[in-house]
Design an enzyme around this catalytic site. Sequence first.
Site, PDB file in Angstrom:
ATOM      1  N   ILE A   1     -71.310  12.812 -24.799  1.00  0.00           N
ATOM      2  CA  ILE A   1     -71.010  13.290 -26.165  1.00  0.00           C
ATOM      3  C   ILE A   1     -70.149  12.286 -26.927  1.00  0.00           C
ATOM      4  CG2 ILE A   1     -71.269  15.770 -25.740  1.00  0.00           C
ATOM      5  CD1 ILE A   1     -68.109  15.863 -25.609  1.00  0.00           C
TER       6      ILE A   1
ATOM      7  N   TYR B   1     -53.143  29.338  -3.336  1.00  0.00           N
ATOM      8  CA  TYR B   1     -51.962  28.642  -3.864  1.00  0.00           C
ATOM      9  C   TYR B   1     -50.746  29.568  -3.967  1.00  0.00           C
ATOM     10  CZ  TYR B   1     -55.276  25.084  -5.699  1.00  0.00           C
ATOM     11  OH  TYR B   1     -56.244  24.129  -5.862  1.00  0.00           O
TER      12      TYR B   1
ATOM     13  N   THR C   1     -60.820  27.937 -24.657  1.00  0.00           N
ATOM     14  CA  THR C   1     -60.473  28.693 -23.438  1.00  0.00           C
ATOM     15  C   THR C   1     -59.199  29.500 -23.651  1.00  0.00           C
ATOM     16  OG1 THR C   1     -59.596  28.404 -21.195  1.00  0.00           O
ATOM     17  CG2 THR C   1     -59.417  26.514 -22.630  1.00  0.00           C
ATOM     18  N   ASP C   2     -59.057  30.571 -22.871  1.00  0.00           N
ATOM     19  CA  ASP C   2     -57.804  31.355 -22.952  1.00  0.00           C
ATOM     20  C   ASP C   2     -56.604  30.552 -22.445  1.00  0.00           C
ATOM     21  OD1 ASP C   2     -58.356  31.396 -20.197  1.00  0.00           O
ATOM     22  OD2 ASP C   2     -58.013  33.549 -19.967  1.00  0.00           O
ATOM     23  N   GLU C   3     -56.877  29.446 -21.740  1.00  0.00           N
ATOM     24  CA  GLU C   3     -55.756  28.686 -21.163  1.00  0.00           C
ATOM     25  C   GLU C   3     -54.932  27.984 -22.242  1.00  0.00           C
ATOM     26  OE1 GLU C   3     -56.609  26.731 -17.496  1.00  0.00           O
ATOM     27  OE2 GLU C   3     -58.234  28.099 -17.034  1.00  0.00           O
TER      28      GLU C   3
ATOM     29  N   PHE D   1     -71.927  24.795 -15.412  1.00  0.00           N
ATOM     30  CA  PHE D   1     -71.996  26.210 -15.001  1.00  0.00           C
ATOM     31  C   PHE D   1     -72.353  27.124 -16.178  1.00  0.00           C
ATOM     32  CE2 PHE D   1     -68.780  29.873 -14.571  1.00  0.00           C
ATOM     33  CZ  PHE D   1     -69.737  30.776 -14.136  1.00  0.00           C
TER      34      PHE D   1
ATOM     35  N   LYS E   1     -57.955  20.885 -24.252  1.00  0.00           N
ATOM     36  CA  LYS E   1     -58.777  21.908 -24.892  1.00  0.00           C
ATOM     37  C   LYS E   1     -58.107  22.432 -26.165  1.00  0.00           C
ATOM     38  CE  LYS E   1     -62.116  23.568 -23.645  1.00  0.00           C
ATOM     39  NZ  LYS E   1     -63.546  23.189 -23.907  1.00  0.00           N
TER      40      LYS E   1
ATOM     41  N   TYR F   1     -55.498  19.772 -18.747  1.00  0.00           N
ATOM     42  CA  TYR F   1     -56.771  20.396 -19.146  1.00  0.00           C
ATOM     43  C   TYR F   1     -56.559  21.278 -20.363  1.00  0.00           C
ATOM     44  CZ  TYR F   1     -60.365  24.034 -19.291  1.00  0.00           C
ATOM     45  OH  TYR F   1     -61.319  24.924 -19.723  1.00  0.00           O
TER      46      TYR F   1
HETATM   47  P1  NAD Z   1     -68.493  22.680 -15.868  1.00  0.00           P
HETATM   48  O1  NAD Z   1     -67.458  21.722 -15.392  1.00  0.00           O
HETATM   49  O2  NAD Z   1     -69.274  23.475 -14.883  1.00  0.00           O
HETATM   50  O3  NAD Z   1     -69.564  21.895 -16.771  1.00  0.00           O
HETATM   51  C1  NAD Z   1     -69.202  20.944 -17.716  1.00  0.00           C
HETATM   52  C2  NAD Z   1     -70.468  20.190 -18.114  1.00  0.00           C
HETATM   53  O4  NAD Z   1     -70.122  19.229 -19.127  1.00  0.00           O
HETATM   54  C3  NAD Z   1     -71.109  19.414 -16.961  1.00  0.00           C
HETATM   55  O5  NAD Z   1     -72.502  19.620 -16.974  1.00  0.00           O
HETATM   56  C4  NAD Z   1     -70.777  17.969 -17.272  1.00  0.00           C
HETATM   57  O6  NAD Z   1     -71.728  17.049 -16.777  1.00  0.00           O
HETATM   58  C5  NAD Z   1     -70.747  18.002 -18.795  1.00  0.00           C
HETATM   59  N1  NAD Z   1     -69.960  16.907 -19.361  1.00  0.00           N
HETATM   60  C6  NAD Z   1     -68.706  16.524 -19.010  1.00  0.00           C
HETATM   61  N2  NAD Z   1     -68.333  15.453 -19.743  1.00  0.00           N
HETATM   62  C7  NAD Z   1     -69.356  15.182 -20.596  1.00  0.00           C
HETATM   63  C8  NAD Z   1     -69.557  14.222 -21.594  1.00  0.00           C
HETATM   64  N3  NAD Z   1     -68.610  13.315 -21.894  1.00  0.00           N
HETATM   65  N4  NAD Z   1     -70.729  14.226 -22.281  1.00  0.00           N
HETATM   66  C9  NAD Z   1     -71.686  15.134 -21.989  1.00  0.00           C
HETATM   67  N5  NAD Z   1     -71.561  16.066 -21.029  1.00  0.00           N
HETATM   68  C10 NAD Z   1     -70.401  16.101 -20.344  1.00  0.00           C
HETATM   69  O7  NAD Z   1     -67.750  23.611 -16.901  1.00  0.00           O
HETATM   70  P2  NAD Z   1     -67.944  25.150 -17.283  1.00  0.00           P
HETATM   71  O8  NAD Z   1     -67.113  25.961 -16.384  1.00  0.00           O
HETATM   72  O9  NAD Z   1     -69.369  25.446 -17.438  1.00  0.00           O
HETATM   73  O10 NAD Z   1     -67.228  25.178 -18.718  1.00  0.00           O
HETATM   74  C11 NAD Z   1     -67.988  24.959 -19.902  1.00  0.00           C
HETATM   75  C12 NAD Z   1     -67.060  25.099 -21.098  1.00  0.00           C
HETATM   76  O11 NAD Z   1     -66.467  26.392 -21.113  1.00  0.00           O
HETATM   77  C13 NAD Z   1     -65.909  24.093 -21.117  1.00  0.00           C
HETATM   78  O12 NAD Z   1     -65.704  23.680 -22.443  1.00  0.00           O
HETATM   79  C14 NAD Z   1     -64.725  24.916 -20.612  1.00  0.00           C
HETATM   80  O13 NAD Z   1     -63.510  24.407 -21.117  1.00  0.00           O
HETATM   81  C15 NAD Z   1     -65.057  26.277 -21.200  1.00  0.00           C
HETATM   82  N6  NAD Z   1     -64.492  27.419 -20.473  1.00  0.00           N
HETATM   83  C16 NAD Z   1     -64.731  27.560 -19.140  1.00  0.00           C
HETATM   84  C17 NAD Z   1     -64.238  28.675 -18.487  1.00  0.00           C
HETATM   85  C18 NAD Z   1     -64.494  28.885 -17.012  1.00  0.00           C
HETATM   86  O14 NAD Z   1     -63.964  29.839 -16.437  1.00  0.00           O
HETATM   87  N7  NAD Z   1     -65.325  28.090 -16.363  1.00  0.00           N
HETATM   88  C19 NAD Z   1     -63.485  29.634 -19.190  1.00  0.00           C
HETATM   89  C20 NAD Z   1     -63.273  29.447 -20.562  1.00  0.00           C
HETATM   90  C21 NAD Z   1     -63.791  28.342 -21.195  1.00  0.00           C
HETATM   91  P1  TYD Z   2     -59.535  28.040 -10.936  1.00  0.00           P
HETATM   92  O1  TYD Z   2     -60.832  28.598 -10.473  1.00  0.00           O
HETATM   93  O2  TYD Z   2     -59.238  26.598 -10.675  1.00  0.00           O
HETATM   94  O3  TYD Z   2     -59.434  28.371 -12.495  1.00  0.00           O
HETATM   95  P2  TYD Z   2     -58.176  28.195 -13.512  1.00  0.00           P
HETATM   96  O4  TYD Z   2     -57.140  27.365 -12.881  1.00  0.00           O
HETATM   97  O5  TYD Z   2     -58.836  27.493 -14.657  1.00  0.00           O
HETATM   98  O6  TYD Z   2     -57.735  29.588 -13.833  1.00  0.00           O
HETATM   99  O7  TYD Z   2     -58.353  28.882 -10.306  1.00  0.00           O
HETATM  100  C1  TYD Z   2     -58.267  30.284 -10.505  1.00  0.00           C
HETATM  101  C2  TYD Z   2     -57.009  30.764  -9.816  1.00  0.00           C
HETATM  102  O8  TYD Z   2     -57.133  30.557  -8.410  1.00  0.00           O
HETATM  103  C3  TYD Z   2     -55.777  29.993 -10.242  1.00  0.00           C
HETATM  104  O9  TYD Z   2     -54.663  30.877 -10.337  1.00  0.00           O
HETATM  105  C4  TYD Z   2     -55.562  28.996  -9.121  1.00  0.00           C
HETATM  106  C5  TYD Z   2     -56.085  29.726  -7.906  1.00  0.00           C
HETATM  107  N1  TYD Z   2     -56.662  28.845  -6.859  1.00  0.00           N
HETATM  108  C6  TYD Z   2     -56.221  28.942  -5.548  1.00  0.00           C
HETATM  109  O10 TYD Z   2     -55.333  29.758  -5.207  1.00  0.00           O
HETATM  110  N2  TYD Z   2     -56.772  28.108  -4.612  1.00  0.00           N
HETATM  111  C7  TYD Z   2     -57.725  27.196  -4.927  1.00  0.00           C
HETATM  112  O11 TYD Z   2     -58.180  26.439  -4.025  1.00  0.00           O
HETATM  113  C8  TYD Z   2     -58.184  27.115  -6.284  1.00  0.00           C
HETATM  114  C9  TYD Z   2     -59.246  26.134  -6.689  1.00  0.00           C
HETATM  115  C10 TYD Z   2     -57.629  27.968  -7.220  1.00  0.00           C
END
Ligand code: NAD
Ligand code: TYD
Length: 337
Positions: free
Chosen positions: A61, A206, A125-127, A12, A153, A149
């Site tokens: 990776i 949830y 991540t902020d998590e 993403f 991280k 997770y």
């Molecule tokens: P995503 O799950 O959409 O994409 C992850 C990508 O990494 C995928 O394309 C997957 O194929 C690839 N991948 C997984 N394992 C791999 C491996 N071993 N080797 C090579 N490629 C691999 O995730 P995202 O939401 O785009 O998140 C990207 C980054 O940003 C992550 O590090 C996540 O922790 C961080 N992040 C995400 C959010 C969020 O809200 N989505 C917020 C803060 C930080």
């Molecule tokens: P999510 O998108 O999984 O991100 P994160 O857990 O990394 O913050 O979830 C965002 C919020 O939405 C989280 O508080 C959990 C809630 N949630 C639901 O209530 N129902 C769902 O089906 C999912 C996937 C998340």
Amino acid sequence: MAEVLVTGGAGFIGSNFVRFALAHHPDWRVTTLDKLTYAGRRENLHDVMNDPRHTFVHGDIADAAVSAPLVEQSDLVVHFAAETHVDRSILAAGDFIKTDVEGTFVLLEAARRAKNLKRFIQISTDEVYGSVASGASVETDELKPRNPYSASKAGADRLAYSYWATYDVPVIITRASNNYGPYQFPEKVIPLFVTNAIDDIPVPLYGDGRQIRDWLHVDDHCRAVDLLIERGTSGEVYNIGGGNEVMNIDLTMKILSGLGKPQSLIKPVADRPGHDRRYCLDTAKLRAVGWTPQVPFETGLRESLEWYRANEWWWRPIKENDPAFRSYYQAQYERRT
Ligand code: NAD
Ligand code: TYD
């Protein structure tokens, strides 16, 4: 030309960043390294796959034979690749340790040998701060991750830091809040709820739905990473938060009303174990470098709803034809009801 390696570029945020990088930096050659797990899709890069400045490498990776030479020849590494879904980490954590911790270790080892490396951006991540009862997390706060997770991280975050402190690898660590926007896999709350609601399928909320997330548009995230590549300081951590604290129940109402769907689609289900109640970031440090978020939440959410409505070609095959997604959905949601 600068050689830029983007790991996880078929996911993403990574795919949005690859597109952003090619559009804003004519002097960059971008290589995407991606394992194409369930979350990584060539479709996410459909419009840049044939760009002469973009190369796609299918690989893990954690496989040094593939990833190390790519890191060693790079000027910049932006490391997004990870297993990313909290609920999946609760069902099975092994892949999270393998990719998020061990995979990061493999990249960092190669980074030690890279001759021209100017930046290694560790996307954390902020998590990692854990649940924040009040106030906002600052970069120096203690890390208190509470699920597999966020713990993985946090491990990668501190490992990357140690490679700066010990070996002088030019690491910058970013901790972003929850992202939203186009190409987000429909397991995360916004695309899941939007695509369910489009099809009049209940949206599983949830617990009491009063958990809070701070939403960040993926374009604002890309702009922040880009700025830090240019103007950040190695060895430093930067929070990236949208400043949009929204309760899940309110988010759900906004999605449903934005799509013209009834609130009766909300289905309260059992809570996530160890569910972090609230995340909230202090972003003063990043703002001092020159960043402010540009996408107001209401606008970004409306445009995202439109994107998912207009791009069924992208998400329907996942939700309707992918047996792995169906079995995940059953495993995840049947036990909650
Ligand atoms: P995503 O799950 O959409 O994409 C992850 C990508 O990494 C995928 O394309 C997957 O194929 C690839 N991948 C997984 N394992 C791999 C491996 N071993 N080797 C090579 N490629 C691999 O995730 P995202 O939401 O785009 O998140 C990207 C980054 O940003 C992550 O590090 C996540 O922790 C961080 N992040 C995400 C959010 C969020 O809200 N989505 C917020 C803060 C930080
Ligand atoms: P999510 O998108 O999984 O991100 P994160 O857990 O990394 O913050 O979830 C965002 C919020 O939405 C989280 O508080 C959990 C809630 N949630 C639901 O209530 N129902 C769902 O089906 C999912 C996937 C998340």
